[in-house]
Design a protein around this motif. Structure first.
Motif, short mmCIF file in Angstrom:
data_model
loop_
_atom_site.label_atom_id
_atom_site.label_comp_id
_atom_site.label_asym_id
_atom_site.label_seq_id
_atom_site.Cartn_x
_atom_site.Cartn_y
_atom_site.Cartn_z
N ILE A 58 0.83 -1.21 0.00
CA ILE A 58 0.00 0.00 0.00
C ILE A 58 0.87 1.26 0.00
O ILE A 58 0.54 2.25 -0.64
CB ILE A 58 -0.98 -0.01 1.19
N LEU A 59 2.00 1.20 0.69
CA LEU A 59 2.92 2.34 0.75
C LEU A 59 3.88 2.39 -0.44
O LEU A 59 4.69 3.30 -0.55
CB LEU A 59 3.74 2.29 2.04
N ARG A 60 3.77 1.41 -1.32
CA ARG A 60 4.63 1.27 -2.51
C ARG A 60 6.09 1.06 -2.15
O ARG A 60 6.99 1.44 -2.88
CB ARG A 60 4.48 2.45 -3.46
N LEU A 61 6.32 0.44 -1.01
CA LEU A 61 7.68 0.04 -0.66
C LEU A 61 8.03 -1.27 -1.37
O LEU A 61 9.20 -1.60 -1.50
CB LEU A 61 7.81 -0.11 0.85
N LEU A 62 7.00 -1.99 -1.79
CA LEU A 62 7.13 -3.20 -2.60
C LEU A 62 6.19 -3.06 -3.79
O LEU A 62 5.16 -2.39 -3.70
CB LEU A 62 6.71 -4.44 -1.81
N GLU A 63 6.53 -3.72 -4.88
CA GLU A 63 5.66 -3.76 -6.05
C GLU A 63 4.92 -5.10 -6.08
O GLU A 63 5.52 -6.13 -5.78
CB GLU A 63 6.47 -3.59 -7.33
N PRO A 64 3.65 -5.10 -6.42
CA PRO A 64 2.89 -6.35 -6.44
C PRO A 64 3.21 -7.20 -7.67
O PRO A 64 3.66 -6.69 -8.70
CB PRO A 64 1.44 -5.88 -6.49
N THR A 65 2.95 -8.48 -7.54
CA THR A 65 3.02 -9.39 -8.67
C THR A 65 1.80 -9.19 -9.56
O THR A 65 1.88 -9.26 -10.78
CB THR A 65 3.09 -10.85 -8.17
N ALA A 66 0.65 -8.92 -8.92
CA ALA A 66 -0.60 -8.68 -9.64
C ALA A 66 -1.53 -7.86 -8.75
O ALA A 66 -1.32 -7.75 -7.56
CB ALA A 66 -1.26 -10.02 -10.01
N GLY A 67 -2.57 -7.32 -9.37
CA GLY A 67 -3.57 -6.57 -8.62
C GLY A 67 -3.36 -5.07 -8.72
O GLY A 67 -2.44 -4.59 -9.38
N ASP A 68 -4.23 -4.34 -8.05
CA ASP A 68 -4.16 -2.88 -8.09
C ASP A 68 -4.59 -2.32 -6.74
O ASP A 68 -5.35 -2.93 -5.99
CB ASP A 68 -5.06 -2.32 -9.19
N ILE A 69 -4.08 -1.13 -6.47
CA ILE A 69 -4.44 -0.38 -5.27
C ILE A 69 -4.93 0.98 -5.73
O ILE A 69 -4.20 1.70 -6.41
CB ILE A 69 -3.24 -0.23 -4.32
#
Length: 86
Positions: A58-69
């Motif tokens: 949520i804080l964009r400290l990590l990038e997701p493999t899939a999905g959206d926020i």
């Protein structure tokens, strides 16, 4: 949906997989939830279930493999680093 019913934060199909020497480790796998303005959300669960990883996504400290926020109906992945700091 009118603006009174819109969500402040919306998580859609969020997934993050870490790649290790042993293979793929799903840390967050298909998280969905939404929070309206004025609501409070608490994440609870056993140690290692992905609570911290979800927060980091949520804080964009990590990038997701899939999905959206979505924040105010806009993907946070369209925000510049400067906009994320606001």
């Amino acid at each position: 949906m009118n603006s009174a019913d819109s969500y402040l934060l919306e998580i859609k199909g969020l997934k993050t997989h870490f790649f290790t020497d042993e293979g793929v480790s799903p840390a967050v796998d298909g998280v969905d939830y939404a929070v309206r303005k004025g609501e409070t959300l608490g994440l609870v669960g056993e140690s290692g279930c992905g609570k911290t990883t979800t927060g980091r996504l949520i804080l964009r400290l990590l990038e997701p493999t899939a999905g959206d926020i979505l924040y105010n109906q806009q993907s946070i992945y369209s925000f510049s680093k400067k906009n994320m700091e606001k």
